[in-house]
Design an enzyme around this catalytic site. Sequence first.
Site, PDB file in Angstrom:
ATOM      1  N   GLU A 141       0.871  -1.170   0.000  1.00  0.00           N
ATOM      2  CA  GLU A 141       0.000   0.000   0.000  1.00  0.00           C
ATOM      3  C   GLU A 141       0.900   1.209   0.000  1.00  0.00           C
ATOM      4  OE1 GLU A 141      -3.087   1.172   2.854  1.00  0.00           O
ATOM      5  OE2 GLU A 141      -3.632  -0.966   2.842  1.00  0.00           O
TER       6      GLU A 141
ATOM      7  N   ASP B 143      -5.936   9.888   9.669  1.00  0.00           N
ATOM      8  CA  ASP B 143      -4.638   9.380  10.112  1.00  0.00           C
ATOM      9  C   ASP B 143      -4.149   9.953  11.438  1.00  0.00           C
ATOM     10  OD1 ASP B 143      -3.844   7.582   7.938  1.00  0.00           O
ATOM     11  OD2 ASP B 143      -4.028   9.395   6.715  1.00  0.00           O
TER      12      ASP B 143
END
Lengths: 272, 272, 410, 410
Positions: free
Chosen positions: B51, B62
């Site tokens: 990824e 995040d």
Amino acid sequence: MSSDTLKQKFSELKKEGLPALLTYTVGGDPSKDISLEIFKSIAESGADIIECGLGHSANIGDGAAIQDSTYRALSNGIQTDDVFSIIKSFKNEYSQDVIIMTYQNKIMSYGEKNFIEKCVASNVSGIICVDYPWPTNMSFADECKKNNITFIQLLSPTTSEERLKLILDDSHDVCYYISQLSTTGSKLKVSSEEILNKFNLMKSIAPEKNFIIGFGITLDTIQSIKDVDAIVVGSALCKEISRSVNESQNPATNIGNMVKQLKEKLTALIGF
Amino acid sequence: MSSDTLKQKFSELKKEGLPALLTYTVGGDPSKDISLEIFKSIAESGADIIECGLGHSANIGDGAAIQDSTYRALSNGIQTDDVFSIIKSFKNEYSQDVIIMTYQNKIMSYGEKNFIEKCVASNVSGIICVDYPWPTNMSFADECKKNNITFIQLLSPTTSEERLKLILDDSHDVCYYISQLSTTGSKLKVSSEEILNKFNLMKSIAPEKNFIIGFGITLDTIQSIKDVDAIVVGSALCKEISRSVNESQNPATNIGNMVKQLKEKLTALIGF
Amino acid sequence: MIELQKGIPLIDQHDEHGYWGGKFGGSQIAESLNYPIEELTREFEKLRHDEKFIAERDHYFKNFVGAPTPFIKLNNLTKYLGGAQIYCKLVSKATGGAHKAYNAVVHALIAKHLGKTFIGGDTGAGYAGKMLSMVSAHFGLKAKIFMGAKDIERQQINVFSMRSYGAEVVPVTSGSQTLVNAVSECMRWWTAENETAHMCVGSTVGPTIFVKICAWSTAQISREMKKQVIDEFGEIPKNMKLINCVGGGSSAAGFWNEWMDHDNVELIGVEAGGPEDSKKHAAPLTNSSKLGVLHGSTQYVIQDSDGEIEETESISAGLDYPGVSPLHCFLKETGRARYTSATDEEAIEAFKLVSRLEGFVSPSLEPAHAFAEAIKIAPNLSKDTIICVDSCGDSAKDAQIIAQRLGYKL
Amino acid sequence: MIELQKGIPLIDQHDEHGYWGGKFGGSQIAESLNYPIEELTREFEKLRHDEKFIAERDHYFKNFVGAPTPFIKLNNLTKYLGGAQIYCKLVSKATGGAHKAYNAVVHALIAKHLGKTFIGGDTGAGYAGKMLSMVSAHFGLKAKIFMGAKDIERQQINVFSMRSYGAEVVPVTSGSQTLVNAVSECMRWWTAENETAHMCVGSTVGPTIFVKICAWSTAQISREMKKQVIDEFGEIPKNMKLINCVGGGSSAAGFWNEWMDHDNVELIGVEAGGPEDSKKHAAPLTNSSKLGVLHGSTQYVIQDSDGEIEETESISAGLDYPGVSPLHCFLKETGRARYTSATDEEAIEAFKLVSRLEGFVSPSLEPAHAFAEAIKIAPNLSKDTIICVDSCGDSAKDAQIIAQRLGYKL
Ligand SMILES: Cc1ncc(COP(=O)(O)O)c(C=O)c1O
Ligand SMILES: Cc1ncc(COP(=O)(O)O)c(C=O)c1O
């Protein structure tokens, strides 16, 4: 008695055709001892009557010069009794009348009765109280009179004729005319004519009373209003004390010289 | 085609009884060159699918570790095209599938059509877009499909069963299950049972789909959820890159070692 | 024995020389101020009975100052204290953040009526000066604000406001360089400039006419609150206590005015007790003080045996004044109001408690003194007792001081 | 061509996915937030039609926030400019000093109804955070305020207030350490805590439901003003212009809401043009910007060619945001409102002029932008044109910044 000596002084000077020269300095400025010396020096330099400030920190009638003197005296711990003792010492040696100039709270705090007694004991001739206006001052003024102390009523340019008459009616032998709307120490901003007109008006109402003229009077302006009963110089002297102190000079000598000059300016005029 | 290789990878691993190991690092962190080295090192250390974050400053999904990586990449001037070029270089040498993980504004700014074309040109296998939820992502997802790119739908613990079914119905071969309510990089706060239960539920609804499990997975927690299709480790790697950079060590080597350990943890289990 | 009269406004209960109870108040000023004070006295007597003037005042109170300010129940504080019901008059919502705006508006209107072009005023914490500047800008009057140099240093945001409104801020460098000196200096200035200038005294202190104008202006607070109380309770509660901080006393005078004749309403004034471990304070009605003349009127003054004003100390800039309104001396002596004090520490605790529990109410350090008293007495009072606290200032202005005290970084 | 619909509230003119005009808004969020946002959407739809809830809201608006805020004519400014008549809605008199209180109250009420114990919010200038803290203290909610570390440094008085109300202020140290990052961080926190926590977005930005709640809350401004306008003029003036600053857009949305269907009322939004000599600005509707997704909704965003948020610059902290409400994107695209910008310099000049002329009105730097536009256009407009400016903040909070700029000592 003190009240009589004041009256007498005025009539003496009147014969000479001279206005009385009054000086104002703050009692205890810059210290008890030097203040006494200043008074002596003033007396020896030709002042006729001595106004002695009993300093108060909330002196709302005074400008910067007198505030500085007051602050200096108070900072040095001068109390009401110290000022009385300076006056008493002075009067032991000198004949000039002493008038106390102060604020109501100083008198109230001391007790009106005590204050008058102490004035008598210290040989004080008169009292000016900046913030003790007519008519609320009447009972105190009466008490002064009973004790042969002159309570000196204040008058101002905006005092109406009606009020003027009422105050003069109630006043003692000596009154004080504030020459202009200002605190002490401001530049003279009114003309000498205006002052003399007002003086003449007051004289016409109460010919037998003596009028001290104060506010804005310096070496430069003193001649222009000599045709009155008495003239006070205060801030100019206080400023000179400050200057002397700051420059480590002898204030008594310097003040003495200044008073001499003032006196000369006044007497010089008679020559003509 | 890319979409097929992804599917193929999953079926290969399934035969071995192993979950796919996915790594997440930010493309261009800490620089274009080193980032490419990191991907290579990851590939050589046993990761199955890669990824690659296409960093965005308003990355609201995040936590701190990935924010730091993103900030470092963006500060170094990494742009979308740089990330595509890193992927392309990587794919020139390695067979592992690459999935881009990003935010909607990056795609919108690039243009959805352009973005997909560029993915094709760079040999990208799939796209995860954090803030492009179902159903508004449907036309974009369809466009991906047409271009043989897997659009990976996200699912969360609070996604209702009804919504789960609808999303799975519309989804491609691979989906991503967010293991807990948190941003990336949080400690795993749910039990492995909970995760496996949800995994089994999703499997029962869509047995043919592959589910990646992410959020909270580290060396310490990876074994507990090995019975799934795929596991992503991201923040732990990003943190290691930060540490390496700060201590002037080689991030590619360190990341490689970490991926090896992760892979060992997973394969060790087969022995039993 | 001095007695309060019923049916006569408190501000009119003085004698012909302006003394309440024959001894508090008066116009102890230099002769040069006699004329402007008589003029002002005459003019104010006319204006206060002039319907057009009243309408003008009300227009500004309503549309500019923002009357009525809210009257709200402090449910959380009431529950927490578990005794009397605590209500609060949120006077801090008046424009500018305190009750000082009422007095400023009225003085500006008077100045206009007198045809003056300048207006001067004193200020300590800076509220009075800020609001006078604000109002003066609006009326096109040139404002001159006298402020101690020390206060200028520590109340910079209010100084900023004054300058924004175009006022000249005059630093007063004499004496302690605080409010006492600022008031003195303002009076000196007015002595020289009263032909073209009007003067505004920032609280119910100074010569009688200033006490009257100020209390007449802040009376708006109780006038509007009386309606709010009746709205809330349907009648005037049997058992009500009105708690207010007292510095100069303008806020308390306004908060209590309409309740003077209601004997079942207790009036409690809270002065600044200063730091727990200091002998200094600003509480002339509670602690040591002596009758004296300060700034033109007779009142209790914190002074030494020689008649010199003593240094006061309080964490609250607005209460840090050595004198107190003759009105409050009178109310104390007649027994109509009772006075007490709260320490710096109690005020800070009250500030914290009220802010955290109530949210919408975050009193500045002056009303925090009033809250401190409410917090002290409420737990032991019955649930049908109604305590109303005047929250006459907002904590924002004290941010620096409180933060320092509580160890917040600011 | 996108069109505005009459007779339907602006906040309800979005499509099934929450997009106004098919492209502005939406809920572009992580899947983990889908559930709480759906829950909130459902609950708010119920509550906004629930009479008890409305009554509760109105109670707080009236008694705690202080509705209605004054609507006054600025006679001095009108005379000075010599054209249109200038009126002003003094929203700065709302508790806390700005319109942010309306949104905060409604969010706290919703949080209570949802049974949450925590509430989180973002803040830039600190107003939104201060008011959310205030309201939360009142309702017994634990507040967590996310604020850029840089903003904490420069808006210390508001930080002080938040702490006084017992809120936890979380410094956000990522990125530029300002509002953009604070909003991001708040959303991250909510992602993890939404089971027990409610989130409040401080303006008409964020996912559709937050845009709606915020605009529904600030609509109070125009609801009360419409009555005041009719009171003042007897009817709705033929020729009226409503000028409002636009940062996130909550103030303008509230000021305009009730006037949407009155075509003779022109709506003018003023964005922050930044310093005259800088290319940076915070005016996405006026200057360069691009459609993008920021904080969960699609809007015009100041960004670079790669989709990264660009640094903005404005003297006014409250307008310093790279995005703008989808409502305003929609109003612009439909032509219902026109948008322009004022520079830092123009805002400062407007602040000075208004403060000095009016006194009672001293706008903070955000509404100073709106006044700048009024000052620009009024002289050339007829005397029967009515300009209404929303003065939605008070200058006190900007003391430091303005003083520095004007060379006052502070
Ligand atoms: C908020 C506040 N309360 C009270 C006071 C004390 O004055 P007074 O007793 O005249 O109300 C002040 C004075 O500045 C003040 O600012
Ligand atoms: C006084 C004031 N006005 C305007 C704004 C801008 O926000 P909005 O456009 O959402 O009203 C702010 C934001 O903090 C503000 O404090």
